[in-house]
Design an enzyme around this catalytic site. Structure first.
Site, PDB file in Angstrom:
ATOM      1  CE1 TYR A  65      74.832  54.966   6.892  1.00  0.00           C
ATOM      2  CE2 TYR A  65      74.455  57.451   6.187  1.00  0.00           C
ATOM      3  CZ  TYR A  65      74.013  56.423   6.777  1.00  0.00           C
ATOM      4  OH  TYR A  65      72.873  56.417   6.571  1.00  0.00           O
ATOM      5  CB  SER A  88      71.809  59.480   4.445  1.00  0.00           C
ATOM      6  OG  SER A  88      72.051  59.481   5.325  1.00  0.00           O
TER       7      SER A  88
HETATM    8  N1  LIG Z   1      68.651  57.544  12.196  1.00  0.00           N
HETATM    9  C1  LIG Z   1      69.425  58.288  11.011  1.00  0.00           C
HETATM   10  O1  LIG Z   1      70.114  59.650  11.489  1.00  0.00           O
HETATM   11  C2  LIG Z   1      69.459  58.152   9.766  1.00  0.00           C
HETATM   12  C3  LIG Z   1      69.423  59.048   9.182  1.00  0.00           C
HETATM   13  C4  LIG Z   1      70.059  59.207   7.155  1.00  0.00           C
HETATM   14  C5  LIG Z   1      69.557  58.108   6.778  1.00  0.00           C
HETATM   15  N2  LIG Z   1      69.684  57.363   7.650  1.00  0.00           N
HETATM   16  C6  LIG Z   1      68.910  55.222   6.895  1.00  0.00           C
HETATM   17  O2  LIG Z   1      68.044  54.455   7.533  1.00  0.00           O
HETATM   18  C7  LIG Z   1      67.954  53.408   7.593  1.00  0.00           C
HETATM   19  C8  LIG Z   1      67.207  53.223   9.021  1.00  0.00           C
HETATM   20  O3  LIG Z   1      68.057  52.901   9.982  1.00  0.00           O
HETATM   21  P1  LIG Z   1      68.452  53.516  11.271  1.00  0.00           P
HETATM   22  O4  LIG Z   1      67.950  55.113  11.627  1.00  0.00           O
HETATM   23  O5  LIG Z   1      66.910  52.972  11.871  1.00  0.00           O
HETATM   24  O6  LIG Z   1      68.796  51.940  12.138  1.00  0.00           O
HETATM   25  P2  LIG Z   1      68.786  51.419  12.782  1.00  0.00           P
HETATM   26  O7  LIG Z   1      70.327  50.822  13.312  1.00  0.00           O
HETATM   27  O8  LIG Z   1      68.166  51.511  13.911  1.00  0.00           O
HETATM   28  O9  LIG Z   1      67.977  50.023  12.209  1.00  0.00           O
HETATM   29  C9  LIG Z   1      68.399  49.732  11.240  1.00  0.00           C
HETATM   30  C10 LIG Z   1      68.125  47.769  11.339  1.00  0.00           C
HETATM   31  O10 LIG Z   1      68.670  46.997   9.675  1.00  0.00           O
HETATM   32  C11 LIG Z   1      68.606  46.304  10.157  1.00  0.00           C
HETATM   33  N3  LIG Z   1      70.056  45.234   9.690  1.00  0.00           N
HETATM   34  C12 LIG Z   1      71.336  46.061   9.396  1.00  0.00           C
HETATM   35  N4  LIG Z   1      72.132  45.046   8.983  1.00  0.00           N
HETATM   36  C13 LIG Z   1      71.130  43.874   8.093  1.00  0.00           C
HETATM   37  C14 LIG Z   1      71.345  43.185   6.820  1.00  0.00           C
HETATM   38  N5  LIG Z   1      72.518  42.871   6.572  1.00  0.00           N
HETATM   39  N6  LIG Z   1      69.876  42.629   6.853  1.00  0.00           N
HETATM   40  C15 LIG Z   1      68.924  42.826   7.690  1.00  0.00           C
HETATM   41  N7  LIG Z   1      68.706  44.084   8.338  1.00  0.00           N
HETATM   42  C16 LIG Z   1      69.920  44.765   8.294  1.00  0.00           C
HETATM   43  C17 LIG Z   1      69.558  46.502  11.802  1.00  0.00           C
HETATM   44  O11 LIG Z   1      68.863  45.082  12.560  1.00  0.00           O
HETATM   45  C18 LIG Z   1      68.487  46.968  12.483  1.00  0.00           C
HETATM   46  O12 LIG Z   1      67.409  46.643  13.057  1.00  0.00           O
HETATM   47  C19 LIG Z   1      68.994  53.270   7.230  1.00  0.00           C
HETATM   48  O13 LIG Z   1      69.042  52.636   5.921  1.00  0.00           O
HETATM   49  C20 LIG Z   1      70.029  54.389   7.307  1.00  0.00           C
HETATM   50  O14 LIG Z   1      71.354  54.057   6.941  1.00  0.00           O
HETATM   51  C21 LIG Z   1      69.044  57.484   9.066  1.00  0.00           C
END
Ligand SMILES: NC(=O)c1ccc[n+]([C@@H]2O[C@H](COP(=O)([O-])OP(=O)(O)OC[C@H]3O[C@@H](n4cnc5c(N)ncnc54)[C@H](O)[C@@H]3O)[C@@H](O)[C@H]2O)c1
Length: 282
Positions: free
Chosen positions: A156, A143
């Site tokens: 986080y 991230s």
């Molecule tokens: N959205 C952002 O701005 C952002 C920024 C930096 C990093 N990220 C990272 O990107 C990745 C995806 O996040 P996103 O933004 O798409 O969020 P999101 O909430 O849309 O998707 C995350 C998915 O992970 C699943 N999940 C949660 N816990 C789980 C578990 N124990 N086992 C299996 N699946 C699980 C959720 O059900 C969900 O479908 C994450 O690792 C997040 O930390 C996102």
């Protein structure tokens, strides 16, 4: 032809957000998909969209924090496809938005269990198969908060800095031992997904106190910071994977932060506090 064409790609957390869009982008480029998520309805929707594209898909519920389940899942995927080339350790959650003084051990257990141990479980379960493929690639989602820390995010930030360290150590090992596996760490900036809202909903489900200020901060996060559409983020990631990049920064926000942390290592915490007061507080 895309270099992911006919490759078998595993995407965790594919039921929503970046994971779903990664799976769809890989499907459009001709990959064969193994997708999983803890959320079965979101996962079923993703699987339906992959099928509509015309790509092969295996979908299974999976909690990435469950080590035994992830290892059993890897066996299932290899049995299904015979080979695995690419692993996208994407599943993740936002923290609960508390200070260190407010956080309890359970908050750290959950965030690190999913964000860090999920990545470790996925990697250790699939790595022998990626090596055996002769053309493997591990892609781990860190991230912006794996580069820059900010207040009320210690769980986080700890998880995402650790994903970066784990991934960079793994890359060195693959090079040292001449294994045919590339290793990429992805640092997304703000991407328009459900991640912040989902963590608020989780806190409420758990019966935790959710202050007005916390709700306002999540609203401000969603409105002001999580801007890039998830399909655009996914294209940037898959393009970077195809180009063999070891490090992918997704968005101009994270590129600016990367520069700031390098140029102003002692000043940047004060700048993040100013930013937090002006932009995120209710
Ligand atoms: N959205 C952002 O701005 C952002 C920024 C930096 C990093 N990220 C990272 O990107 C990745 C995806 O996040 P996103 O933004 O798409 O969020 P999101 O909430 O849309 O998707 C995350 C998915 O992970 C699943 N999940 C949660 N816990 C789980 C578990 N124990 N086992 C299996 N699946 C699980 C959720 O059900 C969900 O479908 C994450 O690792 C997040 O930390 C996102």
């Amino acid at each position: 032809m895309s270099s992911v064409c006919d490759k078998v790609a595993v995407v965790t957390g594919a039921g929503s957000g970046i994971g779903r869009q990664l799976a769809l982008e890989l499907a459009r480029r001709g990959a064969r998909l193994a997708v999983s998520d803890i959320n079965e309805s979101g996962l079923a929707e993703t699987a339906g969209q992959i099928t509509a594209i015309g790509a092969e898909v295996h979908a299974a519920p999976l909690d990435v924090s469950d080590r035994a389940a992830v290892h059993a899942y890897a066996t299932t995927v290899v049995t299904q496809f015979g080979v695995v080339h690419q692993l996208y350790n994407n599943a993740g959650v936002a923290g609960l938005g508390n200070t260190v003084l407010e956080n309890d051990e359970a908050a750290y257990d959950r965030t690190l269990g999913i964000n860090l141990f999920g990545v470790i479980h996925g990697t250790t379960a699939f790595l022998p198969h990626l090596i055996a493929s002769g053309d493997g690639h591990v892609v781990n989602l860190s991230s912006l908060n794996g580069i820059m820390a900010q207040a009320r995010s210690s769980d986080y930030c700890a998880s995402k800095f650790a994903v970066r360290g784990f991934t960079e150590s793994l890359r060195a090992e693959m090079l040292l031992d001449n294994h045919p596996v590339r290793v990429t760490v992805v640092h997304p900036g703000g991407v328009k997904t459900n991640i912040a809202t989902a963590s608020l909903a989780y806190a409420q489900q758990q019966g935790r106190a959710v202050s007005q200020d916390r709700q306002a901060r999540v609203r401000n996060y969603n409105d002001k910071l999580l801007k890039m559409p998830a399909d655009q983020a996914a294209r940037i990631v898959v393009n970077g994977v195809e180009a063999g990049k070891p490090r992918i920064l997704v968005g101009s926000d994270v590129k600016a932060v990367d520069l700031m942390v390098r140029l102003l290592p002692r000043l940047y915490p004060r700048l993040t506090v100013l930013f937090e007061r002006r932009t995120l507080s209710g």
